[in-house]
Enzyme design. Structure first.
Site, PDB file in Angstrom:
ATOM      1  N   GLY A 225       0.844  -1.184   0.000  1.00  0.00           N
ATOM      2  CA  GLY A 225       0.000   0.000   0.000  1.00  0.00           C
ATOM      3  C   GLY A 225       0.876   1.228   0.000  1.00  0.00           C
ATOM      4  O   GLY A 225       1.543   1.515   0.982  1.00  0.00           O
ATOM      5  N   THR A 226       0.934   1.948  -1.133  1.00  0.00           N
ATOM      6  CA  THR A 226       1.819   3.105  -1.229  1.00  0.00           C
ATOM      7  C   THR A 226       1.316   4.092  -2.259  1.00  0.00           C
ATOM      8  O   THR A 226       0.726   3.708  -3.273  1.00  0.00           O
ATOM      9  CB  THR A 226       3.246   2.686  -1.597  1.00  0.00           C
ATOM     10  OG1 THR A 226       4.051   3.862  -1.756  1.00  0.00           O
ATOM     11  CG2 THR A 226       3.278   1.900  -2.898  1.00  0.00           C
ATOM     12  N   THR A 227       1.543   5.368  -1.991  1.00  0.00           N
ATOM     13  CA  THR A 227       1.262   6.416  -2.971  1.00  0.00           C
ATOM     14  C   THR A 227       2.565   6.892  -3.612  1.00  0.00           C
ATOM     15  O   THR A 227       2.547   7.741  -4.491  1.00  0.00           O
ATOM     16  CB  THR A 227       0.584   7.627  -2.305  1.00  0.00           C
ATOM     17  OG1 THR A 227       1.442   8.152  -1.287  1.00  0.00           O
ATOM     18  CG2 THR A 227      -0.735   7.210  -1.677  1.00  0.00           C
TER      19      THR A 227
ATOM     20  N   SER B 162      -1.758  -1.112  -4.193  1.00  0.00           N
ATOM     21  CA  SER B 162      -2.833  -0.121  -4.140  1.00  0.00           C
ATOM     22  C   SER B 162      -2.393   1.130  -3.394  1.00  0.00           C
ATOM     23  O   SER B 162      -1.688   1.026  -2.387  1.00  0.00           O
ATOM     24  CB  SER B 162      -4.065  -0.727  -3.447  1.00  0.00           C
ATOM     25  OG  SER B 162      -5.121   0.215  -3.368  1.00  0.00           O
ATOM     26  N   PRO B 163      -2.786   2.320  -3.866  1.00  0.00           N
ATOM     27  CA  PRO B 163      -2.455   3.540  -3.144  1.00  0.00           C
ATOM     28  C   PRO B 163      -3.329   3.749  -1.915  1.00  0.00           C
ATOM     29  O   PRO B 163      -3.055   4.607  -1.091  1.00  0.00           O
ATOM     30  CB  PRO B 163      -2.711   4.639  -4.180  1.00  0.00           C
ATOM     31  CG  PRO B 163      -3.776   4.074  -5.053  1.00  0.00           C
ATOM     32  CD  PRO B 163      -3.462   2.608  -5.147  1.00  0.00           C
ATOM     33  N   GLN B 164      -4.378   2.945  -1.795  1.00  0.00           N
ATOM     34  CA  GLN B 164      -5.331   3.093  -0.689  1.00  0.00           C
ATOM     35  C   GLN B 164      -5.775   1.709  -0.234  1.00  0.00           C
ATOM     36  O   GLN B 164      -6.243   0.898  -1.029  1.00  0.00           O
ATOM     37  CB  GLN B 164      -6.546   3.905  -1.167  1.00  0.00           C
ATOM     38  CG  GLN B 164      -7.701   3.983  -0.207  1.00  0.00           C
ATOM     39  CD  GLN B 164      -7.363   4.631   1.120  1.00  0.00           C
ATOM     40  OE1 GLN B 164      -7.336   3.955   2.151  1.00  0.00           O
ATOM     41  NE2 GLN B 164      -7.082   5.925   1.102  1.00  0.00           N
ATOM     42  N   MET B 165      -5.627   1.426   1.067  1.00  0.00           N
ATOM     43  CA  MET B 165      -5.979   0.116   1.592  1.00  0.00           C
ATOM     44  C   MET B 165      -7.312   0.107   2.339  1.00  0.00           C
ATOM     45  O   MET B 165      -7.823  -0.951   2.676  1.00  0.00           O
ATOM     46  CB  MET B 165      -4.879  -0.386   2.535  1.00  0.00           C
ATOM     47  CG  MET B 165      -3.494  -0.497   1.917  1.00  0.00           C
ATOM     48  SD  MET B 165      -3.429  -1.540   0.436  1.00  0.00           S
ATOM     49  CE  MET B 165      -3.804  -3.141   1.148  1.00  0.00           C
TER      50      MET B 165
ATOM     51  N   HIS C 113      -3.201  15.412   6.779  1.00  0.00           N
ATOM     52  CA  HIS C 113      -2.596  14.178   7.259  1.00  0.00           C
ATOM     53  C   HIS C 113      -1.570  14.516   8.335  1.00  0.00           C
ATOM     54  O   HIS C 113      -1.174  15.675   8.486  1.00  0.00           O
ATOM     55  CB  HIS C 113      -1.890  13.422   6.125  1.00  0.00           C
ATOM     56  CG  HIS C 113      -2.812  12.787   5.138  1.00  0.00           C
ATOM     57  ND1 HIS C 113      -3.474  13.513   4.166  1.00  0.00           N
ATOM     58  CD2 HIS C 113      -3.182  11.488   4.963  1.00  0.00           C
ATOM     59  CE1 HIS C 113      -4.213  12.687   3.441  1.00  0.00           C
ATOM     60  NE2 HIS C 113      -4.051  11.462   3.898  1.00  0.00           N
TER      61      HIS C 113
ATOM     62  N   LYS D  69       3.684  12.851   6.819  1.00  0.00           N
ATOM     63  CA  LYS D  69       3.346  12.614   5.408  1.00  0.00           C
ATOM     64  C   LYS D  69       3.702  13.867   4.625  1.00  0.00           C
ATOM     65  O   LYS D  69       3.047  14.907   4.743  1.00  0.00           O
ATOM     66  CB  LYS D  69       1.872  12.286   5.234  1.00  0.00           C
ATOM     67  CG  LYS D  69       1.492  12.015   3.771  1.00  0.00           C
ATOM     68  CD  LYS D  69       0.054  11.527   3.654  1.00  0.00           C
ATOM     69  CE  LYS D  69      -0.356  11.334   2.197  1.00  0.00           C
ATOM     70  NZ  LYS D  69       0.517  10.362   1.492  1.00  0.00           N
TER      71      LYS D  69
END
EC number: 1.17.1.8
Length: 269
Positions: A93-95, A116-119, A152, A156
């Protein structure tokens, strides 16, 4: 169940993990429930790595073997290259990182992965709904102006990948917007006083607000999704791990998946 206790334990541990260089290793061997759900075979070896600060690695080898927390910077392309070389399926899970290189590395290795960028499952469902609207009603918001604010934790540094994905949908709906217009809120005082983030969640939250206004200022729309804490990501990750283990056991032809694929499977916890 043990998975639930494991998540609760993780949440309690992450509250104590606030300083950048501290790392904690937690041994969680012998989780028979997880082993049973994964089928108890060697094909269920999974490694997961996260972009959010505390949870670094969540490894399953027949059963839960290791959970590691840390805030060190992560090179996701390198991680994917490492997993690919040793043939280890993974959930990531990473952007961040170079997405094209990430996918190319995994495709060439022919290993199984969820990237996925969003979990968070519910947030992913919202994103999917936005994509459907953009696909079926292109230009529906032509001429509308857009304001985007996201808040956030201070650790971040980059703009939210979720916000960028939503903005991309609005662009397809006819809205003109540049990604560098996103208003990033990282100051704790502003987060509490202006955004409304509960003080106990300043160190771990994800608040997003999208405000649309018609050209004549007579019509406005707002979309908002706020997350306090990180349990939503842990729960989504458990589903992704179980989903990928199933694909491995079935020797599925498709090798790379995202969280929308996990949602479509319909076997969420």
């Amino acid at each position: 169940m043990r998975i639930r206790r494991m998540i609760s334990h993780w949440i309690s541990l992450q509250k104590r993990q606030r300083e950048g260089n501290r790392r904690t290793t937690v041994d969680a061997k012998g989780d028979a429930d997880v082993s049973s759900e994964l089928g108890g075979d060697k094909a269920a070896r999974l490694t997961t790595s996260f972009s959010f600060s505390e949870m670094r690695v969540f490894k399953l080898q027949n059963n839960v073997d290791l959970i590691r927390y840390g805030m060190e910077m992560v090179n996701y392309e390198y991680n994917a290259e490492l997993y690919s070389k040793v043939g280890v399926p993974f959930v990531m899970g990473t952007t961040g990182g170079d997405r094209n290189k990430l996918y190319e590395t995994v495709e060439e290795a022919k290993i199984y992965a969820v990237i996925s960028p969003q979990m968070g499952k519910q947030v992913v469902a919202f994103l999917a709904a936005m994509e459907i609207m953009a696909e079926q009603f292109p230009g529906a918001f032509s001429g509308y102006s857009l304001e985007v604010m996201e808040s956030h934790q201070a650790s971040k540094l980059d703009a939210s990948g979720t916000a960028k994905a939503v903005i991309s949908c609005f662009q397809e709906l006819g809205v003109s917007y540049d990604m560098d217009q996103i208003k990033l809120i990282r100051d704790p005082r502003q987060q509490i006083e202006m955004v409304g983030v509960p003080e106990e969640h300043v160190s771990g939250h994800a608040f997003h607000l999208y405000h649309l206004t018609s050209p004549d200022k007579t019509v406005s729309f707002e979309f908002q999704h706020n997350v306090c804490g990180r349990s939503i990501y842990a729960e989504g990750t458990v589903d992704a791990v179980l989903f990928l283990a199933k694909k491995i056991r079935l020797k599925a032809e498709q090798r790379i998946y995202n969280m929308i694929d996990v949602l479509r499977e319909g076997n969420m916890r």
